[in-house]
Structure formats: C-alpha cells, structure tokens
Design an enzyme around this catalytic site. Structure first.
Site, PDB file in Angstrom:
ATOM      1  N   GLU A  26       1.070  -1.694   0.376  1.00 59.26           N
ATOM      2  CA  GLU A  26      -0.481   0.020   0.020  1.00 59.26           C
ATOM      3  C   GLU A  26       0.895   1.359   0.054  1.00 59.26           C
ATOM      4  O   GLU A  26       0.689   2.045   0.662  1.00 59.26           O
ATOM      5  CB  GLU A  26      -0.832   0.061   1.120  1.00 59.26           C
ATOM      6  N   GLU A  36      -5.329  -8.151   0.860  1.00 62.11           N
ATOM      7  CA  GLU A  36      -5.789  -8.911   1.603  1.00 62.11           C
ATOM      8  C   GLU A  36      -7.235  -8.794   1.429  1.00 62.11           C
ATOM      9  O   GLU A  36      -8.369  -6.975   0.405  1.00 62.11           O
ATOM     10  CB  GLU A  36      -5.545  -7.077   2.406  1.00 62.11           C
TER      11      GLU A  36
END
EC number: 3.2.1.74
Length: 425
Positions: A164, A349
């Site tokens: 991220e 995720e």
C-alpha cells in the site's frame, strides 16, 4: 457449489510491526512506527507495538494455527530494522535467523510463504536522513532487498516489494495520521515517486538474484461510485480511483506516466524532472496484489482541495465505520484486468473489523465476519468467471493485532487474541 480453479491459493496475512512485539530484541534497530507510537497523541489509548501479539516468541504456535485452519499460503512482512538496524550497512544475523525459522517451518508444513519486503516499518535512522522523501532511499531499499533475496530467495518464490504505497505516502506524509506523521503535500508526492523508484530498483535486483521466483506489488483500493450521473461527480469518482487505487502506481509501472487526473492535480508537487525516472520505473512485474475492504460514494465539491467529498450511505458498516460493498471487489478486479491486464492477480488482503466478544463458552461467534467474507469471496469467484487471472486470496488478518493509529481497539483477526494472556481463540 462454486468451484475455484485447481491450485488456487487460500491464505492469511499479517505484518511485522502489527504482530511481532519485541521491536528492539536481538539487536534490532528502531522503526518509525516504534518512535511514532511512543509519541503521545499519535495512537489511540497510547498503544504501541511493544508486545502486540508477541508473535516474536509465539511464531511456532501461530504457524500451527495457520496449518490447523487449512490455509495454504501465508503472507507476512519482514521488519527492515531487524535485518539492517541502521537501515543500510551491517546485517543483523539474529534478525535473519528469526525469519529463517518461520520460512523453514512454513515449508515443512507445505504452506507457501509470500514475503512483503516493506510493510511500513522504516528504520528510524533512515527517517533522520529524510526517509521516503530522500531520493537515496531507492538505493537503500535496493540494498535491503538484496539482503533478503540472497538469504531467503532460495526458498521463498513469491515476493511483494511494497504494501500500500499510497498509504505510506499520503496517510504518512500528507494526512499525518501514520508514521512519520508529516503533513506536507510536496513531501507526500515526492514520496509517491521515490516509492516507485525503490520498487523498480528492488525488481531489478530480484531479476539478478532470484532465478525462478515472482515479484509484485500491493495496493489499497476502494470502490468509488459517483453520487449522480452528473459529469463532475463521475469525474470526481474517476479522480479518486486514479489517485487512491492501483492506477496511481500501475500507470507508471505499465505505461511510464502518472494517470491524467492525478497529474492535473499534483504535477506541481512531483519532483521537477520526474519524467527522467519513468523509463526505470517501467519494469515488468509478475503479479499485482490488491487489498480491498470497502466502497465509497463521492461527489464533486468545489470547496475541497481535491474537489471531492464523500457521501455517506445507509449501508451496513464494519467497526472501522467502513461501508460494506462486496461487489466493489469484483469491479476492482475487473478494472485492473481491463486497464493493465497483469499476468497474475492476488487479493492480498480482504477482511473486516467487528466488535468481537468471547462468549461464555470461550468462543467468538463472529457471524458478521463470516457473512462479510462469504459475500466478498462470491464476488471474487465471479471475477474469475469473467476472466480475471486471479491466483489466490488472503484474509486480513490471521490474528487480531496492532491496527496502526487505532491501536488495539479494532479487531480484524479470524483468530481472536486476548491481549492480557496472549491466548489465541
């Protein structure tokens, strides 16, 4: 009964600072999350990662849990300051030993390791030199990557450069909510650019050192829907998709340029001659990892800096206050295929925080989490039917853990952790 393809990987995911505890044990250096969480006011309830899930001491038990629940893959991250306490230079053998034990134990149990090289715990000594805002970080990251590839690449074949990067750059350097806690739009966009440069250098080192492995990168994604059919609302949703989601980084990686609406907004904040780096950034990757939790409705807002604001909807929410929009995971998967057509995709995720409680029988009845996961997995299956080359799905998270600025107040684990006793339930 919906069948997933042969060889589809079902896994669980964690991150070093969120679960390990013992951040300074055995010669490790400080990370920016260590210093940030120890600064009053940064994390809810003054929580820190000093103990977390004590995975540093309980890793064996935790791998047994992974085996017991039937997961075939485990995505975890390496703590940079455990390996290189100063960020570069001297390697800490005890840090390597810790991760070697984890890797070997996973392989003994036929669990495929996926290693995230960077999941936010930058060595503090590098932050003192400017951290991600310093152009030299691309070389520091390449050096760190090389140490990992040379020590673990014989056994680990799936690698992720960055987790991220948008969160690293924007939440850490513009919103100031994550470490290092800065609020500077120029620093934030220089960080975006340096993250891409670091990623590219790491991929280059990987190609030289790990002969038969695969390397990719992981992005956070929200599903952005316009509040109306009006052109300015549609444009607001497009901007949020380009800026918040995978295009901010995949456009440079695949096409050698930032997305058009991002450039319109942020050209002045990027390094002056950023174009000179684009050829190096445009490196082939083997897979794209997508994280997905929630959807958002957005509208044009002339009073906001980015001309966008969120519209709250009457939808079920998780304990994070995030709207539950399962079809968003389908549209994100379909979108990445249509826009960039990567060779392989993983959901790295997906999961939810709820207010979990231990019942009198000593169990946690988390039907809401089961419902959340089932609804999203159905949409994942749908994406595969529509030709998305999806190879695996990782639940966030194996354990309840240190949820960054939220501390221990939010529980994402499919296994409950009683922090008083460290009992896994």
């Amino acid at each position: 009964m919906k069948k997933f393809p042969e060889g589809f990987l079902w896994g669980v995911a964690t991150a070093s600072y969120q679960i390990e505890g013992s951040p300074l044990a055995d010669g490790a250096g400080m990370s920016i999350w260590h210093t940030f969480s120890h600064t009053p006011g940064n994390v809810k309830n003054g929580d820190t990662g000093d103990v977390a899930c004590d995975h540093y001491n309980r890793w064996k038990e935790d791998i047994e849990i992974i085996e017991k629940i039937g997961a075939k893959a485990y995505r975890f991250s390496i703590s940079w300051p455990r390996i290189l306490p100063e960020g570069t230079g001297k390697v800490n053998q005890k840090g390597l030993d810790f991760y070697n034990r984890i890797i070997d134990t996973l392989l003994e149990k036929n669990i495929t390791p996926f290693i995230t090289i960077y999941h936010w715990d930058l060595p503090f000594s590098l932050q003192l030199k400017g951290g991600w805002a310093n152009r030299d970080i691309a070389d520091w990251f390449a050096e760190y990557s090389r140490v990992l590839f040379e020590n673990f690449g014989d056994r680990v074949k799936h690698w992720i450069t960055l987790n991220e990067p948008w969160v690293v750059a924007i939440v850490g350097h513009l919103y100031g909510v994550h470490a290092p806690g800065m609020k500077d739009i120029y620093v934030a966009f220089h960080t975006v650019h340096n993250l891409l440069r670091a990623h590219a250098k790491s991929v280059k080192v990987f190609r030289e050192t790990v002969k038969d492995g695969k390397i990719g990168i992981v992005f956070n994604n929200g599903y952005f829907e316009p509040a109306s059919e009006r052109e300015e609302d549609i444009r607001a949703a497009r901007f949020m998709h380009q800026f918040n989601n995978y295009p901010l980084f995949l456009n440079p990686i695949y096409r050698g340029e930032y997305p058009d609406l991002v450039l319109e907004f942020a050209r002045e904040y990027l390094p002056r001659n950023y174009e000179d780096d684009m050829e190096e950034i445009k490196q082939e990757i083997d897979f794209v990892g997508l994280n997905y939790y929630s959807g958002h409705m957005v509208k044009y807002d002339p009073n906001s800096p980015a001309r966008v604001s969120f519209v709250e909807r009457n939808l079920p929410k998780t304990a994070m206050g995030w709207e539950i929009v399962p079809e968003g995971i389908y549209w994100i998967l379909k979108g990445v295929k249509e826009e960039y057509n990567p060779q392989e995709v993983y959901i790295t995720e997906n999961g939810a925080a709820f207010d979990d409680v231990v019942s009198e029988g000593g169990k946690v009845h988390d039907q809401n989490r089961i419902d959340y996961l089932r609804a999203h997995i159905e949409q994942v299956w749908r994406a595969i039917q529509d030709g998305v080359p999806l190879k695996g799905y990782f639940v966030w998270s194996l354990l309840d853990n240190f949820e960054w600025a939220e501390g221990y107040s939010k529980r994402f684990g499919i296994v409950y952790v009683d922090y008083n006793t460290q009992k896994r339930i």
